[in-house]
Design a protein around this motif. Structure first.
Motif, PDB file in Angstrom:
ATOM      1  N   SER A 346       0.730  -1.138   0.042  1.00 16.96           N
ATOM      2  CA  SER A 346       0.053   0.077  -0.050  1.00 16.96           C
ATOM      3  C   SER A 346       0.873   1.048   0.022  1.00 16.96           C
ATOM      4  O   SER A 346       2.129   1.360   0.325  1.00 16.96           O
ATOM      5  CB  SER A 346      -0.865   0.065   1.354  1.00 16.96           C
ATOM      6  OG  SER A 346      -1.550   1.240   1.552  1.00 16.96           O
ATOM      7  N   ARG A 347       0.350   2.262  -0.537  1.00 14.82           N
ATOM      8  CA  ARG A 347       1.106   3.493  -0.896  1.00 14.82           C
ATOM      9  C   ARG A 347       1.485   4.157   0.830  1.00 14.82           C
ATOM     10  O   ARG A 347       2.428   4.647   0.915  1.00 14.82           O
ATOM     11  CB  ARG A 347       0.454   4.290  -1.519  1.00 14.82           C
ATOM     12  CG  ARG A 347       0.382   4.124  -3.008  1.00 14.82           C
ATOM     13  CD  ARG A 347      -0.420   5.194  -3.774  1.00 14.82           C
ATOM     14  NE  ARG A 347      -0.401   4.807  -5.349  1.00 14.82           N
ATOM     15  CZ  ARG A 347      -0.801   5.646  -6.403  1.00 14.82           C
ATOM     16  NH1 ARG A 347      -1.403   6.713  -5.918  1.00 14.82           N
ATOM     17  NH2 ARG A 347      -0.916   5.232  -7.749  1.00 14.82           N
ATOM     18  N   PRO A 351       7.966   1.536   4.330  1.00 17.95           N
ATOM     19  CA  PRO A 351       8.898   0.581   3.868  1.00 17.95           C
ATOM     20  C   PRO A 351       9.427  -0.631   4.821  1.00 17.95           C
ATOM     21  O   PRO A 351       9.655  -0.485   5.819  1.00 17.95           O
ATOM     22  CB  PRO A 351      10.192   1.325   3.447  1.00 17.95           C
ATOM     23  CG  PRO A 351      10.276   2.717   4.471  1.00 17.95           C
ATOM     24  CD  PRO A 351       8.552   2.754   4.673  1.00 17.95           C
ATOM     25  N   GLU A 352       9.900  -1.698   4.085  1.00 21.96           N
ATOM     26  CA  GLU A 352      10.269  -2.769   4.780  1.00 21.96           C
ATOM     27  C   GLU A 352      11.714  -2.480   5.573  1.00 21.96           C
ATOM     28  O   GLU A 352      12.500  -1.909   4.942  1.00 21.96           O
ATOM     29  CB  GLU A 352      10.387  -3.983   3.665  1.00 21.96           C
ATOM     30  CG  GLU A 352      11.021  -5.381   4.548  1.00 21.96           C
ATOM     31  CD  GLU A 352      11.419  -6.309   3.550  1.00 21.96           C
ATOM     32  OE1 GLU A 352      11.961  -7.272   4.155  1.00 21.96           O
ATOM     33  OE2 GLU A 352      11.218  -5.892   2.185  1.00 21.96           O
ATOM     34  N   GLU A 353      11.563  -2.985   6.763  1.00 22.38           N
ATOM     35  CA  GLU A 353      12.727  -2.753   7.532  1.00 22.38           C
ATOM     36  C   GLU A 353      13.859  -3.729   7.478  1.00 22.38           C
ATOM     37  O   GLU A 353      13.404  -5.072   7.459  1.00 22.38           O
ATOM     38  CB  GLU A 353      12.222  -2.828   9.311  1.00 22.38           C
ATOM     39  CG  GLU A 353      11.686  -1.542   9.711  1.00 22.38           C
ATOM     40  CD  GLU A 353      12.590  -0.272   9.512  1.00 22.38           C
ATOM     41  OE1 GLU A 353      13.675  -0.344   9.793  1.00 22.38           O
ATOM     42  OE2 GLU A 353      12.082   0.804   9.163  1.00 22.38           O
ATOM     43  N   LEU A 359      22.551  -3.242   6.084  1.00 21.77           N
ATOM     44  CA  LEU A 359      21.833  -3.914   4.452  1.00 21.77           C
ATOM     45  C   LEU A 359      20.502  -3.232   3.868  1.00 21.77           C
ATOM     46  O   LEU A 359      19.896  -2.520   4.548  1.00 21.77           O
ATOM     47  CB  LEU A 359      21.418  -5.452   4.560  1.00 21.77           C
ATOM     48  CG  LEU A 359      22.248  -6.593   5.067  1.00 21.77           C
ATOM     49  CD1 LEU A 359      21.874  -7.805   5.549  1.00 21.77           C
ATOM     50  CD2 LEU A 359      23.503  -6.534   4.239  1.00 21.77           C
ATOM     51  N   ASP A 360      20.695  -2.994   2.581  1.00 23.42           N
ATOM     52  CA  ASP A 360      19.406  -2.284   1.848  1.00 23.42           C
ATOM     53  C   ASP A 360      18.757  -3.482   1.408  1.00 23.42           C
ATOM     54  O   ASP A 360      18.778  -4.521   0.881  1.00 23.42           O
ATOM     55  CB  ASP A 360      19.894  -1.659   0.921  1.00 23.42           C
ATOM     56  CG  ASP A 360      19.061  -0.561   0.162  1.00 23.42           C
ATOM     57  OD1 ASP A 360      17.974  -0.895   0.339  1.00 23.42           O
ATOM     58  OD2 ASP A 360      19.434   0.097  -0.474  1.00 23.42           O
ATOM     59  N   THR A 361      17.521  -3.501   1.643  1.00 23.90           N
ATOM     60  CA  THR A 361      16.457  -4.285   1.267  1.00 23.90           C
ATOM     61  C   THR A 361      16.331  -4.387  -0.393  1.00 23.90           C
ATOM     62  O   THR A 361      15.791  -5.395  -0.784  1.00 23.90           O
ATOM     63  CB  THR A 361      14.938  -4.075   1.858  1.00 23.90           C
ATOM     64  OG1 THR A 361      14.488  -2.466   1.353  1.00 23.90           O
ATOM     65  CG2 THR A 361      14.914  -4.081   3.237  1.00 23.90           C
ATOM     66  N   LYS A 362      16.737  -3.303  -0.888  1.00 27.40           N
ATOM     67  CA  LYS A 362      16.698  -3.329  -2.349  1.00 27.40           C
ATOM     68  C   LYS A 362      18.236  -4.024  -3.025  1.00 27.40           C
ATOM     69  O   LYS A 362      18.019  -4.165  -4.309  1.00 27.40           O
ATOM     70  CB  LYS A 362      16.514  -2.064  -2.855  1.00 27.40           C
ATOM     71  CG  LYS A 362      15.263  -1.140  -2.490  1.00 27.40           C
ATOM     72  CD  LYS A 362      15.284   0.126  -3.190  1.00 27.40           C
ATOM     73  CE  LYS A 362      14.064   0.751  -2.602  1.00 27.40           C
ATOM     74  NZ  LYS A 362      13.964   2.333  -3.087  1.00 27.40           N
TER      75      LYS A 362
END
Length: 488
Positions: A346-347, A351-353, A359-362
């Motif tokens: 959902s907007r 963002p995911e922790e 570390l970067d989730t991306k």
């Protein structure tokens, strides 16, 4: 003409997540391949081998499963036939907080008719209960269960009855490299004849049966001289069932029971599936020719454990924590997180922790660390993972043993390992290093040192990963099949 065996390899108890696994069909000690099923029945007081077909179907939901078996077997020499239908229902109690599942199995439908010579045995009642506990945390799912049951038959409608008490257990494991289930089942048989106490008898049978699937790597040379590569690896999947019956029955001669004599013996059976062959990617690194770790590295590359796209592997450079974690997760095929479709956010959703603050989730490799963290394989320090830090032997060994779920099998703290540099082992790695030595994953150098704080090169880490895979391929099956059936 051969009878065709229609089957699905299913577990008598279904694990979470529900998969179709190799497992002995039903609870009769029988074995099968693609063409034929075979078991031994003892209801008449003598062993009678029956062969024929088995059909298996299943219905699966999130927390329950129903597996139905249908058997049609015969032995023309003994004028024997068997017609059996059974449905096993399993309910799953998933304890995600404990990383475990309890599976409770029972029989909902059961019919059986056996004819041996002039005698007919018809099943009147069957009570059965089976329960398993499954540890879902390690790279391999390990399980163990117990069963109890009783079957009640009428003989020739009104000439007597047979009561069979059943007790036993099963043990098993499943990982990407193989799976094995072994059942040890004890049958106590009482044949009671109406108005003929001298014709009654008791017997005992122990059935040990195992169904195992293993994947092994083999190198195949390229026979052509003018080719861009010399050869490559193939993955061969083998499936085999072995069974052993040990029996203690009365001596029966022309229908008369001799109370003073016993018929004791054992029967072994073995059936194998046609192996499945898969060719793998051919590595083409230019800096591995003649290197001591060449075969290890090429195996791992063929399995997609390593995915370097360049011409050089740099085997003597240090391996970092991120590289080893990614290789471990890929070698174990832990994809519960990796293969999950990404949910639409959902907007307004935050963002995911990340599981570690550095570390970067991306990051493309984040999913491997996340999977290892969720399984309890990867730990950090002060909420940091330090992905670029060079890997030590202690760290590598700890990750491997956690992947197996064996770290808690070490002795009570205060013990010493057998290595001469025991004092140098970090406290957080001691249990894992002790267990790695116990199960044969590691050994000391010529000075009996484990060198826990030594930085590992990419070549050394590759050799350790291959030994880990060999443990998953061979050692587990040996423990769950040979050590139980042949030494029980």
């Amino acid at each position: 003409m051969r009878r065709i065996l229609t089957f699905l390899f299913v577990m008598s108890m279904v694990l979470s997540p529900i998969n179709i696994w190799a497992a002995p069909p039903e609870f009769s000690g029988g074995v099968n391949n693609e063409y034929e099923y075979e078991e031994v029945v003892f209801i008449s007081g003598e062993p009678v081998r029956l062969k024929g077909e088995i059909k298996v179907s299943e219905r699966v939901k999130d927390t329950e499963a129903s597996i139905s078996y249908s058997f049609k077997l015969e032995n023309k020499d003994k004028k024997a036939k068997l017609d059996r239908k059974v449905t096993v229902n399993t309910l799953l109690d998933k304890r995600d907080d404990k990383g475990q599942t309890i599976a409770q199995s029972s029989i909902s439908k059961y019919s059986e008719k056996i004819q041996i010579g002039a005698d007919k045995y018809e099943l009147e009642d069957f009570q059965f209960s089976k329960s398993n506990v499954i540890d879902n945390r390690p790279a391999s799912d390990f399980y163990n269960g117990n069963m109890q049951g009783r079957k009640y038959y009428k003989v020739n409608k009104d000439q007597g009855e047979v009561i069979v008490d059943i007790s036993g257990q099963d043990v098993g494991y499943k990982n990407f490299w193989g799976n094995s289930e072994t059942q040890i089942i004890n049958y106590s048989i009482r044949n009671i004849k109406e108005n003929d106490s001298k014709g009654s008898w008791e017997g005992h049978v122990k059935a040990s049966v195992s169904d195992s699937t293993t994947k092994v790597l083999k190198y195949s040379d390229n026979e052509a001289n003018f080719s861009s590569f010399n050869g490559g690896h193939m993955r061969i999947t083998n499936q085999q069932m072995v069974s052993r019956y040990e029996y203690d029955l009365p001596e029966i001669d022309n229908g008369k029971v001799d109370d003073d004599k016993r018929d004791k013996g054992n029967i072994k059976m073995n059936k194998e599936m046609v192996p499945k062959v898969e060719r793998l990617i051919v590595p083409k690194f230019r800096d591995l020719g003649g290197h001591w770790a060449q075969s290890y590295i090429e195996k791992l590359y063929s399995l997609d454990v390593f995915d370097e796209n360049g011409e050089f592997f740099s085997p003597d450079l240090p391996m970092n924590r991120m590289e080893f974690t990614k290789a471990m997760i890929k070698s174990c095929d832990i994809r519960s997180y990796i293969e999950e479709p990404k949910k639409k956010r959902s907007r307004k959703a935050p963002p995911e922790e990340p599981v570690f603050q550095d570390l970067d989730t991306k990051d493309d490799n984040y999913k491997y660390v996340k999977s290892g963290y969720d399984k309890g394989i990867i730990h950090g320090e002060n909420n940091k993972f330090n992905p670029d830090r060079n890997l030590t032997r202690a760290q590598a060994i700890t990750i491997m043993v956690r992947a197996l779920g064996f770290e808690n099998k070490a002795p009570t703290p205060g013990y010493y390992t057998s290595f001469s540099d025991d004092r140098e082992i970090p406290y957080w790695a001691k249990d894992s290093i002790y267990m790695a030595k116990e199960i044969g994953l590691i050994q000391g150098d010529k000075y009996n040192k484990i060198n826990p704080n030594k930085i590992m090169s990419r070549a050394e880490a590759s050799a350790m990963l291959v030994r880990f895979l060999e443990f998953l391929e061979r050692d587990l099956q040996r423990d769950y099949r040979e050590n139980i059936i042949y030494f029980n």
